[in-house]
Scaffold this active site. Structure first.
Site, short mmCIF file in Angstrom:
data_model
loop_
_atom_site.label_atom_id
_atom_site.label_comp_id
_atom_site.label_asym_id
_atom_site.label_seq_id
_atom_site.Cartn_x
_atom_site.Cartn_y
_atom_site.Cartn_z
N HIS A 119 -10.30 -3.04 1.23
CA HIS A 119 -10.72 -1.79 0.58
C HIS A 119 -12.03 -1.40 -0.46
O HIS A 119 -12.39 -0.62 -1.47
CB HIS A 119 -9.53 -0.24 0.66
CG HIS A 119 -9.74 0.39 0.80
ND1 HIS A 119 -8.97 1.54 0.89
CD2 HIS A 119 -10.99 1.68 1.10
CE1 HIS A 119 -9.50 2.68 0.89
NE2 HIS A 119 -10.59 2.62 1.45
N ASP A 176 -0.31 -0.98 -4.47
CA ASP A 176 -1.57 -0.27 -5.38
C ASP A 176 -1.29 1.46 -5.89
O ASP A 176 -2.51 1.40 -6.67
CB ASP A 176 -2.69 -0.29 -3.96
CG ASP A 176 -2.57 0.81 -3.33
OD1 ASP A 176 -1.29 1.14 -3.36
OD2 ASP A 176 -3.29 0.70 -2.23
N ASN A 177 -0.08 1.85 -5.66
CA ASN A 177 -0.32 3.56 -6.13
C ASN A 177 1.33 4.20 -5.27
O ASN A 177 1.76 3.65 -4.40
CB ASN A 177 -1.20 3.96 -5.94
CG ASN A 177 -1.89 4.41 -3.88
OD1 ASN A 177 -2.74 4.10 -3.43
ND2 ASN A 177 -0.63 4.90 -3.50
N LYS A 229 1.00 9.72 -5.10
CA LYS A 229 0.21 9.34 -4.71
C LYS A 229 -1.06 10.38 -4.92
O LYS A 229 -0.87 11.26 -5.03
CB LYS A 229 0.00 8.49 -3.26
CG LYS A 229 -1.41 8.39 -2.90
CD LYS A 229 -1.32 7.33 -1.83
CE LYS A 229 -3.22 7.52 -1.49
NZ LYS A 229 -3.32 7.12 0.01
N HIS A 244 1.10 1.91 3.68
CA HIS A 244 0.53 2.56 4.37
C HIS A 244 1.11 3.33 5.85
O HIS A 244 1.06 2.50 6.67
CB HIS A 244 -1.01 2.50 4.11
CG HIS A 244 -2.01 3.74 4.10
ND1 HIS A 244 -2.56 4.40 5.14
CD2 HIS A 244 -2.41 4.54 3.02
CE1 HIS A 244 -3.25 5.35 4.10
NE2 HIS A 244 -3.54 5.23 2.98
N LYS A 290 -5.31 -5.91 3.88
CA LYS A 290 -6.28 -4.90 3.45
C LYS A 290 -7.08 -4.88 2.17
O LYS A 290 -6.40 -5.14 0.90
CB LYS A 290 -5.54 -3.55 2.95
CG LYS A 290 -6.55 -2.25 3.08
CD LYS A 290 -5.98 -1.04 2.40
CE LYS A 290 -6.42 0.09 1.96
NZ LYS A 290 -5.42 1.14 1.52
N ASP A 306 0.49 -1.26 -0.12
CA ASP A 306 0.18 -0.23 0.21
C ASP A 306 0.86 0.91 0.00
O ASP A 306 1.63 1.42 0.62
CB ASP A 306 -0.78 0.09 0.81
CG ASP A 306 -2.10 1.00 1.23
OD1 ASP A 306 -1.80 1.22 0.20
OD2 ASP A 306 -3.13 0.41 1.71
N ASP A 307 1.07 2.13 -1.26
CA ASP A 307 1.55 2.59 -0.95
C ASP A 307 2.58 3.17 -1.44
O ASP A 307 3.72 4.24 -1.21
CB ASP A 307 1.17 4.15 0.06
CG ASP A 307 0.03 4.50 0.35
OD1 ASP A 307 -0.93 4.37 -0.74
OD2 ASP A 307 -0.52 5.62 1.07
N CYS A 358 -5.92 3.77 -3.28
CA CYS A 358 -5.77 2.56 -3.34
C CYS A 358 -7.50 2.24 -3.70
O CYS A 358 -7.13 1.22 -4.27
CB CYS A 358 -6.18 2.90 -1.57
SG CYS A 358 -4.98 3.37 -0.46
N SER A 372 -8.61 1.45 5.21
CA SER A 372 -7.67 1.95 4.61
C SER A 372 -7.41 2.04 6.73
O SER A 372 -8.38 1.82 7.37
CB SER A 372 -6.39 3.04 4.07
OG SER A 372 -6.92 3.01 3.32
N ARG A 388 -7.22 -0.99 -6.82
CA ARG A 388 -7.31 -2.56 -6.22
C ARG A 388 -9.04 -3.41 -7.00
O ARG A 388 -8.88 -4.09 -7.05
CB ARG A 388 -7.97 -3.00 -4.42
CG ARG A 388 -6.84 -2.28 -3.83
CD ARG A 388 -6.54 -1.89 -2.17
NE ARG A 388 -5.62 -1.28 -1.86
CZ ARG A 388 -4.91 -2.17 -1.18
NH1 ARG A 388 -4.25 -2.92 -1.25
NH2 ARG A 388 -3.59 -1.56 -0.70
CA CA Z 1 -2.41 3.32 -1.70
#
Ligand code: CA
Length: 524
Positions: A196, A335-336, A356, A283, A194, A95-96, A135, A219, A139
């Site tokens: 989301h 994811d980003n 992001k 994240h 996660k 995540d991130d 996010c 998140s 996803r």
């Molecule tokens: Ca993310």
């Protein structure tokens, strides 16, 4: 039964035991004496020798018996081999984590030895895109093989409890996820980490093809301890659709997820399995166990990535111990891009522009490493433009499963690239969305931005887990050549009116067709 199931052709020829294999009709005329035992599956190998012999001593019949049973044995072995050949899939989505946040992509001041080894043993993509810069939509694309706007998830979803007067929103259960595709082939499926894509039971992983779910519904910063927002309810850690605890210790999440992941792999070593391991880290709020606290030279963010790297190593070690390493495709991605306003608690997308929440490449382009010993040649680096929505068709094909055919899937099968047989992108163009707005497109090296606002920093990011405020900037229409200018700095708009016109047409056409094709968001 969910409506979507009807779109699949039922798998009426199960590979494992259960069907009877009578040989009447094979060779003609001979009554097979006693061979009506269920066809053995992989765990029953050897039981096929317990055949009841025929009562006749006729040579012709003996020959016929032998021929038929050699055929039977061959068929059983092939079926058995076919069942065993169905590969496992482990999809690790962090995540991130930014483009520069692993060793193989240029990380500084922290090491990722297991990810680097994974890249050396497989393929590493340098033009891998998320079809969203945040996010939930990213996803949604990963799970469905489609642009987020196509499946009605263009925005980040918040806790449904935060907006009790409005419908709960999530990925529509009529969408078909990777897990549901694999369920048609009998896979064991687990979502750890996660999700989301909706936090009420109808939208949770257990209603989207996953046998089990252990993790956070959204998140980890959507909780009462958020540094600036104070409206979030308690953060649930869930088992299936039940709340195990609230506001879990962030320092333990990566370890707990990893333990669950390893248990799932161990418990399903003898059947095809799909693990979606979606780490909550890196994240914010960052958390790291004592195993890795203070281990990197970069600070807590580096420690967190090192723990994720450890987790990857544990998974590969476990696969090797179980003897299933060479029957498992592992995908590692994010994811980003990095959440730059968090400064020293954010990663880096350098040399890409921004991070992001923006449609600059720093928001969308992320690391992606894929490893499958014996199937994906080692040591490959591909600059083909590919995206996370490509994994649904890629995985479906490898599992001999049918990808959804009643709807548009944007993803393409990456197998020729993974095999090293091609390095040609399967995408003529790739579109960049800012929420629901299509604001940029890439074709070959060319990326055209339409005029749009974007968030940026005026100076340094925050420290210690507290963000600074973004400022708003605007880009005019601008054209960049990413082959020569990976940081999107040199606007070539005035030099290439023909390319600009072509890309503008692509955007206009895609916007128009998407208006007709977009499918509904899930709402309750
Ligand atoms: Ca993310």
């Amino acid at each position: 039964m969910k409506r979507k199931r009807k779109f699949f052709v039922a798998d009426k020829a199960p590979l494992l035991g259960g069907s009877k294999m009578c040989h009447e009709g094979v060779g003609g005329g001979f009554q097979c004496a006693g061979y009506h035992k269920p066809t053995p599956g992989p765990s029953e190998e050897g039981s096929i020798i317990a055949l009841v012999p025929p009562t006749t001593t006729c040579h012709k019949r003996l020959h016929s018996f032998a021929t038929r049973h050699i055929l039977a044995l061959t068929t059983a072995i092939l079926l058995s081999a076919g069942a065993q050949a169905l590969p496992n899939f482990i999809l690790i989505n962090t995540d991130d984590q930014g483009y520069a946040d692993t060793g193989a992509y240029g990380a500084k001041d922290f090491e990722t030895p297991h990810l680097d080894q994974m890249a050396r043993e497989g393929i590493r993509f340098t033009n891998f895109y998320c079809p969203a810069n945040a996010c939930s939509p990213s996803r949604a694309a990963l799970m469905t093989g489609s642009y987020p706007v196509r499946v009605g998830i263009p925005h980040v979803l918040g806790p449904s409890k935060s907006r009790p007067d409005k419908p709960a929103v999530g990925l529509n259960p009529d969408e078909i996820t990777i897990a549901e595709v694999l369920k048609t082939k009998g896979y064991a499926t687990a979502c750890v980490g996660k999700w989301h894509l909706g936090d009420i039971p109808k939208f949770l992983p257990t209603n989207q093809g996953f046998d089990s779910f252990f993790g956070l519904p959204y998140s980890n910063d959507m909780w009462p301890k958020h540094p600036t927002a104070k409206h979030f309810p308690d953060l649930p850690l869930m088992e299936g659709t039940k709340v195990l605890e609230v506001n879990p210790d962030m320092n333990q999440l990566t370890t707990r997820y990893t333990e669950r992941a390893l248990s799932f792999i161990q418990n399903n070593a003898k059947r095809p399995c799909f693990l979606y391991l979606a780490h909550s880290m890196p994240h914010v709020p960052l958390g790291v166990s004592d195993k890795f606290r203070g281990k990197s030279k970069q600070g807590m963010y580096g420690d967190v990535i090192m723990e994720i790297d450890w987790s990857v190593g544990e998974i590969i070690r476990t696969l090797k111990e179980l003897g299933i390493d060479d029957n498992t495709m592992i995908i590692f991605t994010s994811d980003n891009g990095p959440w730059l306003s968090y400064g020293d608690h954010a990663g880096s997308a350098l040399p890409l522009r921004e991070g992001k929440g923006t449609t600059w490449d720093g928001g969308h382009r992320v690391p992606c490493i894929v490893r499958w010993p014996g199937q994906i040649p080692a040591g490959q680096v591909s600059d083909a433009m590919v995206a996370n929505f490509d994994f649904l068709p890629t995985i479906a094909t490898r599992a001999s499963a049918a990808a959804p055919s009643d709807r548009i899937i944007d993803g393409k099968d990456l197998w020729p690239i993974l095999r090293g047989e091609s390095n040609v992108t399967p995408h003529d163009v790739f579109f960049f969305y800012r929420g629901p707005q299509l604001v940029a497109v890439r074709r070959g090296p060319w990326k055209l931005h339409l005029p749009h606002p974007y968030r940026s920093l005026d100076g340094e990011g925050g420290t210690g887990g507290t963000p600074v405020k973004y400022i708003q900037r605007k880009t005019p229409q601008a054209l960049y050549n990413l082959d020569d200018d990976i940081g999107e700095k040199n606007d070539l708009l005035a030099l290439h009116p023909d390319i600009v016109a072509e890309l503008q047409t692509r955007i206009s056409n895609f916007k128009e067709t998407m208006k007709q094709e977009a499918r509904p968001t899930g709402e309750v």
